[in-house]
Motif scaffolding. Structure first.
Motif, PDB file in Angstrom:
ATOM      1  N   THR A 196       0.826  -1.208   0.000  1.00 30.80           N
ATOM      2  CA  THR A 196       0.000   0.000   0.000  1.00 30.80           C
ATOM      3  C   THR A 196       0.860   1.258   0.000  1.00 30.80           C
ATOM      4  O   THR A 196       0.568   2.227  -0.727  1.00 30.80           O
ATOM      5  CB  THR A 196      -0.935   0.019   1.221  1.00 30.80           C
ATOM      6  OG1 THR A 196      -0.157  -0.031   2.419  1.00 30.80           O
ATOM      7  CG2 THR A 196      -1.886  -1.173   1.205  1.00 30.80           C
ATOM      8  N   ALA A 197       1.940   1.240   0.783  1.00 34.68           N
ATOM      9  CA  ALA A 197       2.823   2.417   0.822  1.00 34.68           C
ATOM     10  C   ALA A 197       3.483   2.645  -0.532  1.00 34.68           C
ATOM     11  O   ALA A 197       3.530   3.777  -1.039  1.00 34.68           O
ATOM     12  CB  ALA A 197       3.881   2.235   1.907  1.00 34.68           C
ATOM     13  N   LEU A 198       3.991   1.570  -1.141  1.00 38.34           N
ATOM     14  CA  LEU A 198       4.656   1.714  -2.435  1.00 38.34           C
ATOM     15  C   LEU A 198       3.659   2.082  -3.539  1.00 38.34           C
ATOM     16  O   LEU A 198       3.964   2.881  -4.423  1.00 38.34           O
ATOM     17  CB  LEU A 198       5.377   0.411  -2.792  1.00 38.34           C
ATOM     18  CG  LEU A 198       6.625   0.091  -1.982  1.00 38.34           C
ATOM     19  CD1 LEU A 198       7.149  -1.302  -2.339  1.00 38.34           C
ATOM     20  CD2 LEU A 198       7.713   1.132  -2.221  1.00 38.34           C
ATOM     21  N   GLY A 199       2.468   1.463  -3.499  1.00 35.27           N
ATOM     22  CA  GLY A 199       1.467   1.752  -4.525  1.00 35.27           C
ATOM     23  C   GLY A 199       1.043   3.203  -4.514  1.00 35.27           C
ATOM     24  O   GLY A 199       0.937   3.846  -5.586  1.00 35.27           O
ATOM     25  N   ILE A 200       0.801   3.747  -3.341  1.00 39.20           N
ATOM     26  CA  ILE A 200       0.421   5.159  -3.237  1.00 39.20           C
ATOM     27  C   ILE A 200       1.554   6.056  -3.740  1.00 39.20           C
ATOM     28  O   ILE A 200       1.336   7.012  -4.493  1.00 39.20           O
ATOM     29  CB  ILE A 200       0.055   5.506  -1.784  1.00 39.20           C
ATOM     30  CG1 ILE A 200      -1.263   4.826  -1.392  1.00 39.20           C
ATOM     31  CG2 ILE A 200      -0.046   7.016  -1.582  1.00 39.20           C
ATOM     32  CD1 ILE A 200      -1.616   4.967   0.070  1.00 39.20           C
ATOM     33  N   ALA A 201       2.785   5.741  -3.321  1.00 39.50           N
ATOM     34  CA  ALA A 201       3.921   6.570  -3.726  1.00 39.50           C
ATOM     35  C   ALA A 201       4.139   6.523  -5.230  1.00 39.50           C
ATOM     36  O   ALA A 201       4.322   7.559  -5.882  1.00 39.50           O
ATOM     37  CB  ALA A 201       5.183   6.100  -2.996  1.00 39.50           C
ATOM     38  N   VAL A 202       4.102   5.320  -5.815  1.00 37.02           N
ATOM     39  CA  VAL A 202       4.390   5.189  -7.246  1.00 37.02           C
ATOM     40  C   VAL A 202       3.281   5.818  -8.088  1.00 37.02           C
ATOM     41  O   VAL A 202       3.550   6.591  -9.013  1.00 37.02           O
ATOM     42  CB  VAL A 202       4.567   3.702  -7.620  1.00 37.02           C
ATOM     43  CG1 VAL A 202       4.638   3.533  -9.132  1.00 37.02           C
ATOM     44  CG2 VAL A 202       5.821   3.143  -6.969  1.00 37.02           C
ATOM     45  N   CYS A 203       2.023   5.508  -7.790  1.00 34.54           N
ATOM     46  CA  CYS A 203       0.924   5.997  -8.625  1.00 34.54           C
ATOM     47  C   CYS A 203       0.786   7.516  -8.557  1.00 34.54           C
ATOM     48  O   CYS A 203       0.535   8.173  -9.580  1.00 34.54           O
ATOM     49  CB  CYS A 203      -0.386   5.314  -8.232  1.00 34.54           C
ATOM     50  SG  CYS A 203      -0.470   3.585  -8.748  1.00 34.54           S
ATOM     51  N   THR A 204       0.938   8.083  -7.373  1.00 37.37           N
ATOM     52  CA  THR A 204       0.857   9.543  -7.284  1.00 37.37           C
ATOM     53  C   THR A 204       2.043  10.199  -7.990  1.00 37.37           C
ATOM     54  O   THR A 204       1.890  11.244  -8.639  1.00 37.37           O
ATOM     55  CB  THR A 204       0.815  10.004  -5.814  1.00 37.37           C
ATOM     56  OG1 THR A 204       1.937   9.438  -5.108  1.00 37.37           O
ATOM     57  CG2 THR A 204      -0.463   9.574  -5.148  1.00 37.37           C
ATOM     58  N   SER A 205       3.213   9.585  -7.891  1.00 36.36           N
ATOM     59  CA  SER A 205       4.385  10.151  -8.563  1.00 36.36           C
ATOM     60  C   SER A 205       4.241  10.059 -10.067  1.00 36.36           C
ATOM     61  O   SER A 205       4.574  11.002 -10.803  1.00 36.36           O
ATOM     62  CB  SER A 205       5.653   9.415  -8.106  1.00 36.36           C
ATOM     63  OG  SER A 205       5.881   9.614  -6.725  1.00 36.36           O
ATOM     64  N   VAL A 206       3.734   8.917 -10.572  1.00 34.16           N
ATOM     65  CA  VAL A 206       3.532   8.751 -12.015  1.00 34.16           C
ATOM     66  C   VAL A 206       2.499   9.757 -12.520  1.00 34.16           C
ATOM     67  O   VAL A 206       2.683  10.400 -13.558  1.00 34.16           O
ATOM     68  CB  VAL A 206       3.103   7.314 -12.338  1.00 34.16           C
ATOM     69  CG1 VAL A 206       2.598   7.192 -13.768  1.00 34.16           C
ATOM     70  CG2 VAL A 206       4.258   6.356 -12.106  1.00 34.16           C
ATOM     71  N   ALA A 207       1.386   9.884 -11.779  1.00 35.67           N
ATOM     72  CA  ALA A 207       0.340  10.827 -12.197  1.00 35.67           C
ATOM     73  C   ALA A 207       0.849  12.261 -12.195  1.00 35.67           C
ATOM     74  O   ALA A 207       0.548  13.045 -13.100  1.00 35.67           O
ATOM     75  CB  ALA A 207      -0.872  10.691 -11.276  1.00 35.67           C
ATOM     76  N   THR A 208       1.639  12.612 -11.200  1.00 37.69           N
ATOM     77  CA  THR A 208       2.183  13.969 -11.114  1.00 37.69           C
ATOM     78  C   THR A 208       3.168  14.236 -12.237  1.00 37.69           C
ATOM     79  O   THR A 208       3.172  15.309 -12.848  1.00 37.69           O
ATOM     80  CB  THR A 208       2.865  14.184  -9.756  1.00 37.69           C
ATOM     81  OG1 THR A 208       1.925  13.961  -8.706  1.00 37.69           O
ATOM     82  CG2 THR A 208       3.423  15.592  -9.644  1.00 37.69           C
TER      83      THR A 208
END
Length: 255
Positions: A196-208
């Protein structure tokens, strides 16, 4: 993990060559190597090597990790999409995601029966495939929104996660000694929390990074969550097939 997540979050703003990114990444690698060396020398390691050597245990935990990355990466992206772009209220979004909750319960109950009949590997792979397909569907959401497409994606995502979770949990504790059962169960919870921690970090970073605050950015976040589903399929296929859980017809034929 803190250093790794911080580096992923800072990456879109600072870039690869910035100390804000490179420093935490190096620290994460060094700390990981140090942790492994200390574990090997410890008389009572936190992560006993005899347990994590099992392909079944490793495969089950990686499926749990990928599922956690997919579901929370998708949810954080979808939250920003429906509330930031469509103007939904938190209550309206919560009611929509109830579809996913209901189908995840149904998927869990169904997954238990299917895993008993066919083994955990094919059912976990099918669940990860459904989750990846659902995230890919959400990547096609238009800027003005599409309630049928959104609900269909959440429906499939819940069913896929239910199947994947229960089968991965079965695999992650299969063949573990009685004295190691507590560690195996705790490892499952830890794998999901890390996911969950990695998924939130990666997806928000990719979207940004794709397009700050814009529709294409959200689509990139959903696409990243879909990739996690594909990784879950690969992890599920690593789990050895349990011959004892073969279908009744196959056992009768073998007899």
């Amino acid at each position: 993990m803190v250093a790794l997540v911080y580096a992923i979050v800072e990456l879109p703003r600072a870039g690869w060559l910035s100390w804000h990114t490179a420093g935490p990444l190096v620290a994460a690698v060094v700390l990981g190597v140090l942790f492994r060396r200390l574990e090997r020398r410890s008389a009572a390691p936190l992560v006993p090597a005899r347990v994590v050597r099992s392909r079944t245990v490793r495969g089950g935990n990686v499926v749990i990790l990928c599922a956690g990355m997919a579901v929370d990466g998708m949810l954080i992206t979808l939250t920003g999409y429906v509330q930031g772009m469509l103007g939904w209220s938190p209550l309206g979004f919560g009611l929509a995601t109830a579809v996913m909750t209901v189908t995840s319960v149904a998927g869990t109950l169904t997954g238990q029966r299917l895993a008993t009949a066919y083994g955990a590997r094919p059912v976990a792979a099918a669940g990860a495939a459904l989750a990846g397909l659902a995230c890919a569907m959400l990547a096609w959401l238009p800027g003005r929104g599409s309630l049928p497409l959104l609900l269909c994606g959440l429906f499939l995502l819940g069913a896929g996660l239910g199947l994947a979770f229960v089968c991965a949990q079965i695999a992650a504790v299969t063949g573990v000694r009685e004295e190691d059962s507590g560690f195996a169960a705790g490892l499952v919870d830890t794998s999901f929390a890390l996911g969950t921690a990695l998924g939130i970090a990666v997806c928000t970073s990719v979207a940004t990074a794709a397009a700050p605050g814009g529709e294409p950015g959200y689509r990139a976040g959903f696409a990243a969550a879909a990739v996690f589903g594909l990784l879950g399929i690969a992890a599920a296929l690593v789990v050895p097939r349990d011959r004892r859980a073969a279908p009744a017809t196959e056992r009768a034929s073998a007899g």
